[in-house]
Each structure stands twice: as structure tokens, then as C-alpha cells.
Motif scaffolding. Structure first.
Motif, PDB file in Angstrom:
ATOM      1  N   LYS A   2     -20.187  21.177 -75.569  1.00 19.84           N
ATOM      2  CA  LYS A   2     -20.650  21.944 -76.729  1.00 19.84           C
ATOM      3  C   LYS A   2     -21.138  21.007 -77.837  1.00 19.84           C
ATOM      4  N   GLU A   3     -20.357  19.954 -78.129  1.00 17.27           N
ATOM      5  CA  GLU A   3     -20.744  19.018 -79.179  1.00 17.27           C
ATOM      6  C   GLU A   3     -22.008  18.262 -78.796  1.00 17.27           C
ATOM      7  N   CYS A   4     -22.143  17.934 -77.518  1.00 17.46           N
ATOM      8  CA  CYS A   4     -23.339  17.228 -77.059  1.00 17.46           C
ATOM      9  C   CYS A   4     -24.591  18.085 -77.223  1.00 17.46           C
ATOM     10  N   GLU A   5     -24.434  19.395 -77.138  1.00 15.95           N
ATOM     11  CA  GLU A   5     -25.576  20.301 -77.234  1.00 15.95           C
ATOM     12  C   GLU A   5     -25.981  20.597 -78.675  1.00 15.95           C
ATOM     13  N   GLU A   6     -25.107  20.346 -79.632  1.00 12.04           N
ATOM     14  CA  GLU A   6     -25.413  20.645 -81.027  1.00 12.04           C
ATOM     15  C   GLU A   6     -26.300  19.561 -81.632  1.00 12.04           C
ATOM     16  N   SER A   7     -27.042  19.940 -82.659  1.00  8.34           N
ATOM     17  CA  SER A   7     -27.938  18.983 -83.300  1.00  8.34           C
ATOM     18  C   SER A   7     -27.143  18.010 -84.155  1.00  8.34           C
ATOM     19  N   GLY A  19     -30.703  12.627 -90.559  1.00  9.74           N
ATOM     20  CA  GLY A  19     -30.946  11.202 -90.380  1.00  9.74           C
ATOM     21  C   GLY A  19     -30.310  10.612 -89.146  1.00  9.74           C
ATOM     22  N   GLU A  20     -29.837  11.468 -88.235  1.00  8.68           N
ATOM     23  CA  GLU A  20     -29.166  10.990 -87.030  1.00  8.68           C
ATOM     24  C   GLU A  20     -29.899  11.477 -85.783  1.00  8.68           C
ATOM     25  N   GLU A  21     -30.088  10.592 -84.823  1.00  8.47           N
ATOM     26  CA  GLU A  21     -30.593  10.972 -83.505  1.00  8.47           C
ATOM     27  C   GLU A  21     -29.463  10.781 -82.513  1.00  8.47           C
ATOM     28  N   LYS A  22     -29.109  11.828 -81.800  1.00  9.29           N
ATOM     29  CA  LYS A  22     -27.952  11.759 -80.899  1.00  9.29           C
ATOM     30  C   LYS A  22     -28.356  12.092 -79.474  1.00  9.29           C
ATOM     31  N   TYR A  23     -27.576  11.548 -78.541  1.00  6.91           N
ATOM     32  CA  TYR A  23     -27.860  11.768 -77.117  1.00  6.91           C
ATOM     33  C   TYR A  23     -26.590  11.504 -76.320  1.00  6.91           C
ATOM     34  N   CYS A  24     -26.237  12.409 -75.417  1.00 11.78           N
ATOM     35  CA  CYS A  24     -25.101  12.197 -74.527  1.00 11.78           C
ATOM     36  C   CYS A  24     -25.619  11.695 -73.184  1.00 11.78           C
ATOM     37  N   GLU A  46     -27.456   4.264 -66.585  1.00  8.85           N
ATOM     38  CA  GLU A  46     -28.907   4.132 -66.586  1.00  8.85           C
ATOM     39  C   GLU A  46     -29.536   4.945 -67.716  1.00  8.85           C
ATOM     40  N   SER A  47     -29.056   6.173 -67.934  1.00  9.93           N
ATOM     41  CA  SER A  47     -29.643   7.004 -68.995  1.00  9.93           C
ATOM     42  C   SER A  47     -29.287   6.465 -70.372  1.00  9.93           C
ATOM     43  N   MET A  48     -28.122   5.825 -70.506  1.00 14.48           N
ATOM     44  CA  MET A  48     -27.785   5.202 -71.784  1.00 14.48           C
ATOM     45  C   MET A  48     -28.717   4.032 -72.057  1.00 14.48           C
ATOM     46  N   VAL A  49     -28.964   3.201 -71.051  1.00 18.56           N
ATOM     47  CA  VAL A  49     -29.878   2.075 -71.212  1.00 18.56           C
ATOM     48  C   VAL A  49     -31.278   2.574 -71.578  1.00 18.56           C
ATOM     49  N   SER A  61     -22.556   3.808 -79.216  1.00 22.14           N
ATOM     50  CA  SER A  61     -22.255   4.640 -78.041  1.00 22.14           C
ATOM     51  C   SER A  61     -20.746   4.727 -77.858  1.00 22.14           C
ATOM     52  N   HIS A  62     -20.207   5.949 -77.958  1.00 21.34           N
ATOM     53  CA  HIS A  62     -18.779   6.191 -77.763  1.00 21.34           C
ATOM     54  C   HIS A  62     -18.551   6.721 -76.352  1.00 21.34           C
ATOM     55  N   LYS A  63     -17.563   6.191 -75.654  1.00 27.73           N
ATOM     56  CA  LYS A  63     -17.211   6.727 -74.336  1.00 27.73           C
ATOM     57  C   LYS A  63     -16.277   7.911 -74.539  1.00 27.73           C
ATOM     58  N   LEU A  64     -16.659   9.065 -74.012  1.00 31.81           N
ATOM     59  CA  LEU A  64     -15.919  10.291 -74.238  1.00 31.81           C
ATOM     60  C   LEU A  64     -14.878  10.539 -73.149  1.00 31.81           C
ATOM     61  N   SER A  65     -13.881  11.357 -73.469  1.00 32.37           N
ATOM     62  CA  SER A  65     -12.828  11.700 -72.515  1.00 32.37           C
ATOM     63  C   SER A  65     -13.289  12.845 -71.619  1.00 32.37           C
ATOM     64  N   TYR A  66     -14.216  12.526 -70.735  1.00 31.25           N
ATOM     65  CA  TYR A  66     -14.767  13.521 -69.810  1.00 31.25           C
ATOM     66  C   TYR A  66     -14.310  13.178 -68.393  1.00 31.25           C
ATOM     67  N   VAL A  67     -14.642  14.031 -67.446  1.00 32.33           N
ATOM     68  CA  VAL A  67     -14.204  13.846 -66.064  1.00 32.33           C
ATOM     69  C   VAL A  67     -14.855  12.626 -65.405  1.00 32.33           C
ATOM     70  N   TYR A  68     -16.028  12.254 -65.849  1.00 29.72           N
ATOM     71  CA  TYR A  68     -16.641  10.984 -65.470  1.00 29.72           C
ATOM     72  C   TYR A  68     -17.214  10.377 -66.749  1.00 29.72           C
ATOM     73  N   ALA A  69     -17.711   9.164 -66.681  1.00 32.08           N
ATOM     74  CA  ALA A  69     -18.129   8.454 -67.891  1.00 32.08           C
ATOM     75  C   ALA A  69     -19.342   9.117 -68.538  1.00 32.08           C
ATOM     76  N   VAL A  70     -19.161   9.584 -69.772  1.00 32.44           N
ATOM     77  CA  VAL A  70     -20.235  10.121 -70.601  1.00 32.44           C
ATOM     78  C   VAL A  70     -20.210   9.353 -71.920  1.00 32.44           C
ATOM     79  N   PHE A  71     -21.375   8.892 -72.356  1.00 31.57           N
ATOM     80  CA  PHE A  71     -21.468   8.091 -73.568  1.00 31.57           C
ATOM     81  C   PHE A  71     -22.219   8.873 -74.647  1.00 31.57           C
ATOM     82  N   TYR A  72     -21.540   9.078 -75.767  1.00 31.39           N
ATOM     83  CA  TYR A  72     -22.136   9.784 -76.907  1.00 31.39           C
ATOM     84  C   TYR A  72     -22.818   8.738 -77.780  1.00 31.39           C
TER      85      TYR A  72
END
Length: 289
Positions: free
Chosen positions: A138-143, A147-152, A157-160, A206-217
Motif C-alpha cells: 500500500k505504501e509503495c503504491e502511494e505518491s 519534492g520526492e521521487e519514490k520507487y519500490c 536489477e530494478s534498483m540499479v 534505498s531502505h530494505k523493507l520487511s517483505y517476504v523477499y527483498a524489496v528496496f524502498y
């Protein structure tokens, strides 16, 4: 192409920080399980984050001492040699492994497909783990904030790709590293000589989130300054810390943990924090004068 090789092909002059290499090495074999430990501070809705993932703090002041991230917040004016701080650099319990991008492409990451996601990882609907995953998506989907650009990023590879699209390929990747002699504990640290400003305005965290596999906010922010800060603990432990200072907090929620800790108001003074060990700071490489 394995994630490590993709990193080297896209960022040939950027050493991989320990926070990333540790996750890659721990995921050899690719088996993914949901980490069962429930961490109240990491899984709650994370708005106006810093260092790790901070909640909007609406509990009595006496509870501040129980938040592992509260000690990492400080004022920029205190960033000087010989200044002392009581800090606690937690050991992350987030061992979620990195999945190759080709695997991630076959896994939904959308609030509209939560039932399918939970079924794929055998997570029971309504459980603590399910709520944690739901909040993160839900947080990843919100704007983002003004002045911030965000991406989960759901893969390395997608983080790079996100980093190179925002900063180019001539970048540094920095993480806080704790060289501890004993078990990590809250203690007094002294700022040593060698504080260095490594970036201003044009940086990504880039923050590593507590998800079932590695997701970087990952988020690119305006009105920021970044530093590397050498610290020495009272037990002799040394920390190569990375700090980010937010120079404009006027848009932050007044209940943000930082304001509770520092006793200041939104937009009044720069608010700084040390980054958690699993977080990565990306800055353009500085060219020698």
C-alpha cells in the motif's frame, strides 16, 4: 544474468556495499521464507521515514526509549568532532533474500492481488505477516511527498536501473558499517575526526523493507545533505556511519518521531539521522579538484 553480474555490468566502478553483498550471499539457493519475527517499528505504516522505517509516533514520551531508531536522530549542528551521542545500531532481523528479476516478474506486487500473493507464499490472510505485506505494498503504491521521487524495487536489477536513471552510472553506494567488539548495545559514541560531506540534494536512499523477499524502498529527495561519520563507542567499537540531514521538514507530519525526540517543530531546523545498516545511500561520485 545473476544479480551480482548485472551490478558489475551497470556499475563497473561502484563497489557493492556490505549491506547488499550480505543479502546476496545469504540467498544462495534462492529459497524464500517469510521471516516470522514481528517488529512493531518496522512493519507499522511508514510515513516520513528516516534511518530505518519510522512510524508516526503517537505513544507516550516514555515509550520513546523502546524505539530502536529514536537514538539515531540528531541535529546537524551536533555533527562535529568530539561530540558525544548515545546510539544503538541494531542488528537487522530482516534476512529476506534477493530474487532474480526474471523470477520477480512472475509474482504480483499489487494491492488488488493480495489473495494471490498470500497464496503464493502460503501466508495466512489476517496474520501479522499478511498485514505487514499489505502495508508495504500500500505504501509503495502511494505518491511521495512534495519534492520526492519514490520507487519500490522488487529486485536488485530494478534498483540499479532506478539509480542509474536518476544519478547516472558514476555513483557511490554507501552503508553504515558497525565493527563491533561485542554484541551491539546502546552506548555512548564519540564523533571522530574525518566527518565528510559526500552529497547534497542529488542523492537517493534505498531502505530494505520487511517483505517476504527483498524489496528496496528507494526515494530521491530534495533539500538534503549526506555525510560519512566515523564513530567510536565507549567499549572501543568503531562505526563507519552514514548520515542524512533533511534541511526542509515543513511537509512532515508533526507527529513524526524526529520531532518527538528533538523537541522541534516541522520546518524549524535541519533534522539528521544515521542510516540503519541495511540501508544504502547513493550519491554521484565526487571528481577530484
Amino acid at each position: 544474468m545473476p544479480p551480482e553480474l548485472y551490478w558489475k555490468s551497470m556499475l563497473p566502478n561502484t563497489p557493492m556495499p556490505k549491506s547488499i553483498s550480505d543479502v546476496l550471499h545469504s540467498s544462495a539457493g534462492g529459497h524464500t521464507t517469510m521471516h516470522a519475527k514481528y517488529d512493531h517499528y518496522m512493519s507499522a505504516a511508514f510515513q516520513q521515514y528516516a534511518g530505518g522505517v519510522f512510524i508516526i509516533y503517537d505513544e507516550p514520551e516514555t515509550q520513546l526509549q523502546h524505539n530502536p531508531y529514536a537514538s539515531l536522530i540528531f541535529l546537524e549542528k551536533d555533527l562535529k568532532p568530539a561530540h558525544k551521542m548515545n546510539l544503538f545500531f541494531t542488528n537487522t532481523s530482516n534476512q529476506a533474500c534477493v530474487l532474480p528479476r526474471e523470477v520477480v516478474k512472475s509474482i504480483p506486487f499489487s494491492s488488488s492481488k493480495m489473495d494471490e500473493i498470500l497464496g503464493k507464499f502460503s501466508v495466512k490472510a489476517g496474520s501479522t505477516e499478511a498485514e505487514m505485506m499489505k502495508n508495504i505494498i500500500k505504501e509503495c503504491e502511494e505518491s511521495g511527498l512534495k519534492g520526492e521521487e519514490k520507487y519500490c524495487a522488487t529486485s536488485l536489477e530494478s534498483m540499479v536501473d532506478f539509480i542509474t536513471s536518476k544519478l547516472g552510472r558514476h555513483v557511490e553506494a554507501l552503508s553504515t558499517e558497525v565493527m563491533k567488539k561485542k554484541e551491539t548495545k546502546k552506548q555512548e559514541y564519540r564523533i571522530m575526526h574525518g566527518v565528510k560531506r559526500v552529497g547534497e540534494a542529488n542523492l537517493v536512499v534505498s531502505h530494505k523493507l520487511s517483505y517476504v523477499y527483498a524489496v528496496f524502498y528507494c526515494h530521491k529527495m530534495e533539500s538534503t545533505r549526506a555525510y560519512t561519520v566515523p564513530l567510536q563507542g565507549e567499549d572501543g567499537s568503531r562505526v563507519k556511519a552514514v548520515a542524512v540531514c533533511h534541511t526542509d521538514t515543513s511537509e512532515w507530519n508533526p507527529k513524526h518521531l524526529a520531532f518527538q525526540v528533538l523537541k522541534v517543530k516541522p520546518g524549524s531546523v535541519p533534522v539528521c539521522h544515521f542510516l540503519a545498516q541495511e540501508t544504502v545511500l547513493w550519491v554521484p561520485k565526487q571528481t577530484p579538484n
